[in-house]
Design a protein around this motif. Structure first.
Motif, mmCIF file in Angstrom:
data_model
loop_
_atom_site.group_PDB
_atom_site.id
_atom_site.type_symbol
_atom_site.label_atom_id
_atom_site.label_comp_id
_atom_site.label_asym_id
_atom_site.label_seq_id
_atom_site.Cartn_x
_atom_site.Cartn_y
_atom_site.Cartn_z
ATOM 1 N N LEU A 275 0.820 -1.205 0.000
ATOM 2 C CA LEU A 275 0.000 0.000 0.000
ATOM 3 C C LEU A 275 0.857 1.259 0.000
ATOM 4 N N ALA A 276 1.985 1.216 0.703
ATOM 5 C CA ALA A 276 2.857 2.388 0.760
ATOM 6 C C ALA A 276 3.459 2.715 -0.601
ATOM 7 N N ARG A 277 3.601 1.719 -1.453
ATOM 8 C CA ARG A 277 4.179 1.943 -2.781
ATOM 9 C C ARG A 277 3.137 2.421 -3.791
ATOM 10 N N MET A 278 1.854 2.339 -3.440
ATOM 11 C CA MET A 278 0.829 2.869 -4.332
ATOM 12 C C MET A 278 0.878 4.394 -4.346
ATOM 13 N N LYS A 279 0.624 4.977 -5.512
ATOM 14 C CA LYS A 279 0.676 6.436 -5.634
ATOM 15 C C LYS A 279 -0.486 7.086 -4.887
ATOM 16 N N ASP A 280 -0.300 8.308 -4.472
ATOM 17 C CA ASP A 280 -1.357 9.053 -3.792
ATOM 18 C C ASP A 280 -2.591 9.124 -4.686
ATOM 19 N N GLY A 281 -3.751 8.857 -4.103
ATOM 20 C CA GLY A 281 -5.007 8.928 -4.838
ATOM 21 C C GLY A 281 -5.340 7.695 -5.639
ATOM 22 N N ALA A 282 -4.486 6.664 -5.602
ATOM 23 C CA ALA A 282 -4.742 5.450 -6.377
ATOM 24 C C ALA A 282 -5.944 4.692 -5.815
ATOM 25 N N LEU A 283 -6.535 3.887 -6.684
ATOM 26 C CA LEU A 283 -7.718 3.095 -6.334
ATOM 27 C C LEU A 283 -7.357 1.615 -6.326
ATOM 28 N N LEU A 284 -7.671 0.923 -5.228
ATOM 29 C CA LEU A 284 -7.493 -0.525 -5.113
ATOM 30 C C LEU A 284 -8.845 -1.200 -5.305
ATOM 31 N N VAL A 285 -8.938 -2.108 -6.277
ATOM 32 C CA VAL A 285 -10.179 -2.832 -6.562
ATOM 33 C C VAL A 285 -9.914 -4.313 -6.284
ATOM 34 N N ASN A 286 -10.703 -4.914 -5.401
ATOM 35 C CA ASN A 286 -10.497 -6.326 -5.056
ATOM 36 C C ASN A 286 -11.727 -7.144 -5.427
ATOM 37 N N VAL A 287 -11.579 -7.998 -6.452
ATOM 38 C CA VAL A 287 -12.632 -8.948 -6.822
ATOM 39 C C VAL A 287 -12.116 -10.376 -6.647
ATOM 40 N N ALA A 288 -11.066 -10.536 -5.855
ATOM 41 C CA ALA A 288 -10.432 -11.840 -5.674
ATOM 42 C C ALA A 288 -10.889 -12.474 -4.361
ATOM 43 N N ARG A 289 -10.099 -12.337 -3.306
ATOM 44 C CA ARG A 289 -10.432 -12.839 -1.976
ATOM 45 C C ARG A 289 -10.013 -11.798 -0.950
ATOM 46 N N GLY A 290 -10.808 -11.672 0.105
ATOM 47 C CA GLY A 290 -10.561 -10.647 1.103
ATOM 48 C C GLY A 290 -9.223 -10.781 1.788
ATOM 49 N N ALA A 291 -8.790 -12.026 2.044
ATOM 50 C CA ALA A 291 -7.573 -12.251 2.815
ATOM 51 C C ALA A 291 -6.306 -11.887 2.049
ATOM 52 N N ILE A 292 -6.422 -11.536 0.788
ATOM 53 C CA ILE A 292 -5.253 -11.050 0.047
ATOM 54 C C ILE A 292 -4.841 -9.668 0.566
ATOM 55 N N VAL A 293 -5.786 -8.959 1.163
ATOM 56 C CA VAL A 293 -5.546 -7.609 1.664
ATOM 57 C C VAL A 293 -5.478 -7.622 3.192
ATOM 58 N N ASP A 294 -4.488 -6.927 3.734
ATOM 59 C CA ASP A 294 -4.405 -6.684 5.175
ATOM 60 C C ASP A 294 -5.393 -5.558 5.497
ATOM 61 N N THR A 295 -6.515 -5.920 6.087
ATOM 62 C CA THR A 295 -7.595 -4.950 6.297
ATOM 63 C C THR A 295 -7.153 -3.791 7.176
ATOM 64 N N GLU A 296 -6.410 -4.073 8.241
ATOM 65 C CA GLU A 296 -5.985 -3.001 9.136
ATOM 66 C C GLU A 296 -5.053 -2.025 8.418
ATOM 67 N N ALA A 297 -4.151 -2.558 7.606
ATOM 68 C CA ALA A 297 -3.257 -1.672 6.861
ATOM 69 C C ALA A 297 -4.034 -0.826 5.856
ATOM 70 N N LEU A 298 -5.028 -1.426 5.220
ATOM 71 C CA LEU A 298 -5.847 -0.667 4.271
ATOM 72 C C LEU A 298 -6.633 0.426 4.986
ATOM 73 N N LEU A 299 -7.167 0.118 6.156
ATOM 74 C CA LEU A 299 -7.927 1.110 6.916
ATOM 75 C C LEU A 299 -7.084 2.339 7.235
ATOM 76 N N VAL A 300 -5.813 2.137 7.552
ATOM 77 C CA VAL A 300 -4.927 3.272 7.839
ATOM 78 C C VAL A 300 -4.839 4.188 6.628
ATOM 79 N N GLU A 301 -4.665 3.600 5.445
ATOM 80 C CA GLU A 301 -4.526 4.402 4.228
ATOM 81 C C GLU A 301 -5.833 5.077 3.828
ATOM 82 N N LEU A 302 -6.946 4.366 4.009
ATOM 83 C CA LEU A 302 -8.248 4.956 3.688
ATOM 84 C C LEU A 302 -8.563 6.117 4.632
ATOM 85 N N THR A 303 -8.307 5.912 5.910
ATOM 86 C CA THR A 303 -8.624 6.929 6.906
ATOM 87 C C THR A 303 -7.814 8.194 6.682
#
Length: 320
Positions: free
Chosen positions: A222-250
């Motif tokens: 997530l830190a390597r994604m550019k500012d304002g980028a959009l993450l789209v997940n149609v795979a499986r939830g566990a591929i993403v660290d939810t807590e880490a994503l929440l930090v970036e979304l917040t």
């Protein structure tokens, strides 16, 4: 479990779709309907081909397998098979676990584009404005001229790129477990992910959940994604660290459109529901009007091969 015998009386096929709704099923097999109800439709010991009920609780669909001592094929109607892997050691030697490669390509790719466009163009905010009777004009990003990175370039990833073609994207990059060339261009290995992330405006996850991809989208990703980028997940939830994503979304630095979450179903009180910049759908990539005809066609084709003694397709694991 010991190797299965070929008992001549064992010809049962368990189907989650009523057999009379599937045209062209081969003769010589006995078809029964079971869609994860409390009672088994027949003796599981007679089952030679088990088509797993779709989108049912994993514990429920695994329940008959310890009793299926003669099963030769376990056919899922999902692209992912991680929910069936716990049963693999107990299957008869040589039994094959097959996934539903190709079944969900159209529907899941369609949703991936829907989520991408809806998130970029701010559709959730317009819907909320409509609910309030408020006119909320704004200038939003377009998909045109964006750089898109598809992580997981199997049949679904390829179908997603099919649907990106008319949208005038500046670039589409592809990542898979192994590098290869396609008519559209190179597919890069996972080792190239770190270098490709900073250039992507939209990252679409379509990769299977494996030990290599579990938690793949963590803090470093997530830190390597550019500012304002959009993450789209149609795979499986566990591929993403939810807590880490929440930090970036917040923080407002990243946005996300998620058809799958971890945990799933997402509890009502979970903060992801109300995080800024997130669009959530309840794992509906596969279930659509496109599913029934393709599921029936897959089952018919696999059973035709099975009845003829030919190798079935889409084998992802074999019990040993």
């Amino acid at each position: 479990m010991a190797s299965a015998d070929q008992h001549p009386g064992a010809h049962d096929v368990w189907l989650p779709i009523p057999p009379d709704e599937i045209e062209g099923l081969p003769d010589g097999l006995d078809y029964v309907h079971w869609d994860a109800g409390p009672d088994f439709p027949a003796d599981p010991a007679r089952c030679v081909f088990y088509a797993v009920p779709y989108m049912k609780d994993p514990a429920t669909v695994l329940r008959p397998l310890p009793l299926m001592g003669r099963v030769r094929v376990v056919q899922t109607l999902t692209a992912g098979t991680e929910h069936m892997l716990p049963a693999l050691p107990g299957l008869p030697a040589g039994a094959r676990l097959c996934n539903a490669r190709g079944l969900h390509d159209a529907s899941t790719a369609e949703l991936a584009l829907t989520l991408t466009l809806a998130a970029l163009r701010g559709i959730p905010g317009f819907v909320r404005g409509q609910d309030q009777g408020e006119w909320r004009p704004s200038v939003r990003p377009a998909l045109a001229d964006k750089s898109v990175l598809i992580v997981g370039y199997g049949s679904i990833g390829s179908a997603i790129e099919d649907r990106l073609t008319p949208f005038e994207c500046a670039r589409v990059a592809r990542i898979a477990r192994t590098a290869r060339e396609t008519v559209r261009g190179p597919v890069h290995p996972l080792s190239a992910l770190s270098a490709l992330l900073p250039d992507a405006d939209v990252i679409v996850l379509a990769t299977p959940l494996t030990e290599d991809t579990r938690g793949l989208v963590g803090r470093d990703f997530l830190a390597r994604m550019k500012d304002g980028a959009l993450l789209v997940n149609v795979a499986r939830g566990a591929i993403v660290d939810t807590e880490a994503l929440l930090v970036e979304l917040t923080s407002g630095r990243l946005r996300a459109a998620l058809d799958v979450t971890d945990p799933e179903p997402l509890p009502a009180a979970h903060p992801l529901w109300h995080a800024p910049g997130v669009l959530i759908t309840p794992h509906v990539g596969g279930p659509s009007s496109a599913f029934p005809p393709r599921a029936k066609r897959l089952l018919r084709d696999q059973l035709t091969l099975f009845a003829a003694g030919e190798p079935v397709r889409h084998v992802v694991a074999t019990a040993g």
